[in-house]
Structure formats: C-alpha cells, structure tokens
Design a protein around this motif. Sequence first.
Motif, mmCIF file in Angstrom:
data_model
loop_
_atom_site.group_PDB
_atom_site.id
_atom_site.type_symbol
_atom_site.label_atom_id
_atom_site.label_comp_id
_atom_site.label_asym_id
_atom_site.label_seq_id
_atom_site.Cartn_x
_atom_site.Cartn_y
_atom_site.Cartn_z
ATOM 1 N N SER A 616 0.840 -1.194 0.000
ATOM 2 C CA SER A 616 0.000 0.000 0.000
ATOM 3 C C SER A 616 0.875 1.244 0.000
ATOM 4 O O SER A 616 1.774 1.375 0.827
ATOM 5 C CB SER A 616 -0.916 0.019 1.226
ATOM 6 N N ALA A 617 0.612 2.150 -0.945
ATOM 7 C CA ALA A 617 1.337 3.416 -1.010
ATOM 8 C C ALA A 617 0.706 4.470 -0.104
ATOM 9 O O ALA A 617 1.220 5.586 -0.003
ATOM 10 C CB ALA A 617 1.375 3.926 -2.443
ATOM 11 N N LYS A 618 -0.397 4.123 0.580
ATOM 12 C CA LYS A 618 -1.099 5.082 1.416
ATOM 13 C C LYS A 618 -1.218 4.630 2.869
ATOM 14 O O LYS A 618 -1.819 5.334 3.682
ATOM 15 C CB LYS A 618 -2.499 5.334 0.848
ATOM 16 N N SER A 619 -0.642 3.502 3.194
ATOM 17 C CA SER A 619 -0.758 2.984 4.546
ATOM 18 C C SER A 619 0.439 2.096 4.862
ATOM 19 O O SER A 619 1.087 1.564 3.950
ATOM 20 C CB SER A 619 -2.061 2.175 4.690
ATOM 21 N N ARG A 620 0.723 1.935 6.164
ATOM 22 C CA ARG A 620 1.769 1.015 6.585
ATOM 23 C C ARG A 620 1.342 -0.440 6.432
ATOM 24 O O ARG A 620 2.169 -1.344 6.496
ATOM 25 C CB ARG A 620 2.144 1.261 8.052
ATOM 26 N N LEU A 621 0.071 -0.664 6.247
ATOM 27 C CA LEU A 621 -0.454 -2.029 6.196
ATOM 28 C C LEU A 621 -0.395 -2.599 4.784
ATOM 29 O O LEU A 621 -1.066 -2.129 3.874
ATOM 30 C CB LEU A 621 -1.903 -2.055 6.701
ATOM 31 N N SER A 622 0.446 -3.612 4.620
ATOM 32 C CA SER A 622 0.414 -4.441 3.417
ATOM 33 C C SER A 622 -0.202 -5.781 3.806
ATOM 34 O O SER A 622 -0.186 -6.164 4.985
ATOM 35 C CB SER A 622 1.824 -4.647 2.856
ATOM 36 N N LYS A 623 -0.733 -6.497 2.839
ATOM 37 C CA LYS A 623 -1.471 -7.717 3.169
ATOM 38 C C LYS A 623 -1.009 -8.895 2.322
ATOM 39 O O LYS A 623 -0.662 -8.734 1.142
ATOM 40 C CB LYS A 623 -2.982 -7.515 2.993
ATOM 41 N N VAL A 624 -1.024 -10.077 2.965
ATOM 42 C CA VAL A 624 -0.744 -11.341 2.292
ATOM 43 C C VAL A 624 -2.058 -12.110 2.187
ATOM 44 O O VAL A 624 -2.780 -12.277 3.183
ATOM 45 C CB VAL A 624 0.301 -12.172 3.054
ATOM 46 N N PHE A 625 -2.392 -12.563 0.967
ATOM 47 C CA PHE A 625 -3.581 -13.380 0.738
ATOM 48 C C PHE A 625 -3.153 -14.798 0.372
ATOM 49 O O PHE A 625 -2.156 -15.001 -0.341
ATOM 50 C CB PHE A 625 -4.424 -12.811 -0.413
ATOM 51 N N LYS A 626 -3.905 -15.769 0.855
ATOM 52 C CA LYS A 626 -3.647 -17.158 0.492
ATOM 53 C C LYS A 626 -4.629 -17.601 -0.573
ATOM 54 O O LYS A 626 -5.835 -17.302 -0.489
ATOM 55 C CB LYS A 626 -3.759 -18.073 1.718
ATOM 56 N N LEU A 627 -4.100 -18.294 -1.584
ATOM 57 C CA LEU A 627 -4.938 -18.786 -2.678
ATOM 58 C C LEU A 627 -5.366 -20.203 -2.341
ATOM 59 O O LEU A 627 -4.539 -21.126 -2.338
ATOM 60 C CB LEU A 627 -4.157 -18.746 -3.997
#
Length: 630
Positions: A616-627
């Motif tokens: 995310s370029a607007k937040s400290r939170l990046s996320k990992v998704f599982k497929l």
Amino acid sequence: MSKALPPPGHATPTQMVQSKGSRGLRLASAVAAPLNFPASQIFTNCYYFPSEFSLVATVKIQTLRQKTNEYIFSVVREGSDSLLLGLRVSENRLHFLTTSTGPGGRSRMTFKDVGLDNNRWHTVVLAVTGPYATLTVDCGLPLDKQVQSFPSHLSTRGSRFFVGSRGRWRGRFSGLLRQLVLLPGSDATPRLCPSPDPTLTELSIPQVLKTTPFQPDQQGPVYTYGEETNLVTLGDRPPCSRLEQGQLWFNAQGKGLFICDGLTWRTLLQSKQRLDYVEDYQDLYTRSETLDVEVFSIPSEGLFMAAANKDSRTGSGIYRWTNASFQLYQNISTQEARSWKHFTIDDKIFLVVAANFREAGSERSVIYQWHRRRRRFVRYQTLETHTAQDWEAFRIHNHSFLVVANHRRDSNHNIHSVIYRWNPDTKLFEVNQTLLTSGAYDWEFFTVGPYHFLVVANTFDGRTTIISSTIYVWLDGSFQTFQSVPTVGATDWEPFQIDGRFFLAVANSQKIPDRGTSVYSINSTVYELNTLTQTFIRFQDILTHSALDWEFFTIGDEKFLVVANSHDGSSYSLNSVVYRWQGYEGFVPVHSLPTFGCRDWEDFSTEEGSFLIYSSAKSRLSKVFKLRNY
C-alpha cells in the motif's frame, strides 16, 4: 558424425549420455583413440574442399574456463599434425580456422558472445561462401564475418577428419555432441529454420541417438550409456543452491516433483490444481508506506521479501518467511525508496534499490550484496540516477545488465535512462547504453525465441500522459527501437506467455490532457504479438482505476492476471481484481480483493501453499492473501 563412428561389432571410444531428454555422445577417456576417418571417404572424385559449404552441429557444453579451447571438428594433414580446417569453441566464442599452403597462410574467424557454453543444447549452422561466413545459433539472427585470407584451393589429399578433437588429447571436446553434418552449399539454414525446437533442430542424427541404446549382445557398436545423475529427496523442503543444482525433490504432501535450478525449486510435475477462493492470511505492518515489494529466495537461507518504504527516516525492511509468515529480518537505510530488484551474477546475490540518496551533489541508487558470513545485505556499489522509479536485471549471451527507469531531472521528464553492463574484471557495473525516455516508470525484459526485448513504461512528458511507450529489441550488440505503443500514464508492463502466445499487459494510471481535468478510470490494455506482422497488437481492453501494476500467475493449468487499482479520483479504497484466462473470451474477472492505495502485487509459493502479497502506497499495512485451491 556417422562416418566417424566405428562399424558394427566394434567398441566405440564414446559414451552415450541423455541430458534434458536428448541423447548425445561424449568422448569416453583420454586414452581412447579419437573419432576420425580419412578425407578420401568423402572427397572421392575431387580432393579440394568446396568453396561453398555448411557445417551443422548440435552440442551441449559446460561452462568453459578462460583460455580453454576445444575442437568440435577438424581436418588435419596426416603425418604433420598440420591443421587445414577446424571449428573450435572457447569461453563464449566460436572460432572457424583455415590454413592453406599458399601465401594466405592461416586465418581465424571469431564469433563473439555466442553463449554456447551454458550447459544447454544448441544447434549452430556455419554457412561459408568463399571469404564470407554466416553463423546462426538456434535459428536466431545470423552473424556475418569475412575471412581475411580464405584458401581458394584447399586440398584434402592425405588428410583426416576428426570429430571432437584435432587428433590429439589437448583440445578434445568435453561436451555432448548430438549432430555434426558437412554438406555442400551455403543454404543449410533455410533447411533447418524456422523450427519448433530450434535448439535441437535435426538435419542428420546418427541412428543410435534416436533409438533405444544397443545392448552388448546386439549386432552393432558397443556403447556405454548413462543419464545425467539426478538425486531425489523426499520429505520437507530441502535446501537449493549450486551444490544441489539438478537434484530432484518429491513433495508427497503437495503431490509435486521439483528440480533445483541452483537458486530455487522449479516445478516439473504437480497435481492439477484450480483456484477456489482467496482468503486474508497476514497483516504486514511495514516501516512506512510501501511502494514496491520484491519476493526472492536465497539458497540455504529461504524466502525473503524486500519492501521499498517511502519514509527516509525509517528506511526499508527486508523480511524473511519464518513460521509460515513474513518477519522483519534486516532494516536498510534508504531515501524515498521506490522499488527493489533481486538478481544474481555467478554465485553472488544482489539487491538494487531505486532511491534518491544524495551524495556529492547527485542522486544515487545503491546495489547491495548478500554477505554469506554475516548473513546480511551490505552496500556494494552506487550508481547515479535521477528520481529512479525502477530497476530491471537481465542476461544476454552470458553478460549481465541492469537498466534504470530515470523518471525526471529537476522538472525535465524527457531524459535518458541508462543500461549498465557488468564488468567481470572490475566486478562493477559500467554504463553501456542510454535510451531517451519520458517520465520512465518501469522496465521489463523478455525474450521471444532467440530475440531479446526491453519495454519501457513512459508516464509523462511534462505536458500530458497521452504519449507512447517503446519496445526495444537487441540487435548487433545494443537495443534498438522495435515498436512504439500508445499508452496513457503507463506505470507497468507485464510480459507473459500462454500456450505459445506472447502477451504484454500495460497498466495505464491516469489521463492528463494538455487541457482539462485528470481521469483515473481508464482502460489498461493487453497486447499480443502477431507473428505475421511482427508487432504487438491490441488484444483486450480492461477498465482499471489508476492501475499501477499487473501480476501474472498460474495455479495448475489456470492462468491469471491481478491488477493494482489505486485511485478512482475520489477514494483510495478500491477493489483490485483477479482475472482468469478463458481462451477466446480473454481475461474474465473472478475475484475482487479490497485494497487501499494498492501499489504492487507479487505472487509466491511455499510449503504452506500459494500466496499473493500487495503493498500500500497510502498505509503502513500491506497484506498477504492465500490462494485456496482444490
């Protein structure tokens, strides 16, 4: 080559080896007699070598050391050890040698940067017409040379043909030889090319290399036969480094067979899986807003992820996959980091960051090298850049390159981006070529058959984003313009292949005209290479919202694209969309993933399964998704 092999019932000084699904002959030992036969078996009515001829050879050669020379083929005068004609290979070079008894003397024709000694199969065609010669490797672009003094009348009386040597042990060919053909006329290339498998295209293969190996009790030459050794490991994921290169790993739980390529495990066979749904897996709080993530593996260390963090005060984080999640491993001081790129040269591991370090009045980006003893990345080299947005690393003919996307210098967006080439002597990158770009945002390297391409995403020329981005092709040792493609604030290119078809997807971010308001909800486009017109043509338009990245990934036999939708003009909270390939229908939306200021997507796989991560370029939170697959 068939003439050089012994007659039925005799032992042969060669070993038949199967490598990568194809068989070749290797000279068995130093004490064995070299493969040879008298020239009179070919030149029955005339002793003179033809002025127009073609040589076709299919070889597989391990990396050669400096000053090592090996003969694929030679014609030697009996009794004097005088070389009349020869085809010799050395490190990244191929040499054609001729000698005459007249005033011309010896001449050598050298083809550089041919890349034959890379442990892969290659088919070469050398077509000679008088003093001119043309070399074609794997049906690629022809290389032309002229001999300074080619013998007009080369007599073969009293000479012998040698296969894989020049009649003595020194210079004997150490690789695998599958095909060696001499034929009159300089037109062998059209007889072989184009080919569905240009590295193994066939003109005349000895029968023994086509059929099941002869057994000792059969009537025929006696061959020793072997496979290149592949060890199979069971159980948990083993380490993969240069020591394990070529070894196999069977994952019973994942129902897959993998091979180590020296860096990571590549899939050979795996049970067919299909994507069922996507689930939230990990909330990753980075040092600050993250403009890019780069996922990579380090042999014997594991899986890592580098985050390009915007805030200069906190630097950027390197994360390691530990206990089934990414954990902070190292922090590196960066200045407004825009992106990371991982690459290797020989056994060295590097990371380069697109950043804006201020040193001695200029902007610099930094290359870091993995320090094996300290198990950390340490500063290695700095390169001058101008608001660098992206790096791309690639190799051509055993040479390593880096190219930087220079976005602007002060307020000027129309500046040169730079291609750097690795100097193996100084162990540093040096300027190789510059290309004029307009607000460059991304570079991507890809290959189509024997051709090498670079494509740049031009974003802004100082007035408008409605400009062209450029595809370059490697010709005669440099990149030259291949095609200009109309784009609208292009920020990313994603090259990929599906069933032998070549595609390029461009992410168009925003429409800024000369006059009027900006538009963020615009089409991004997938282009397909048309082999008849030799251009990329529009295949599909997809509505996106200030798209900043495309990522192509596969699950089983299924192919997907996921887009980073970042802004629609009023909000950064948008759905980024996963599209599935459905043949004639193109890419069809199948999943919508809530994101906030989505900047970049990366896919990766571990023992725990397949994943997507977004920054995310607007937040400290990046996320990992599982497929989740079924």
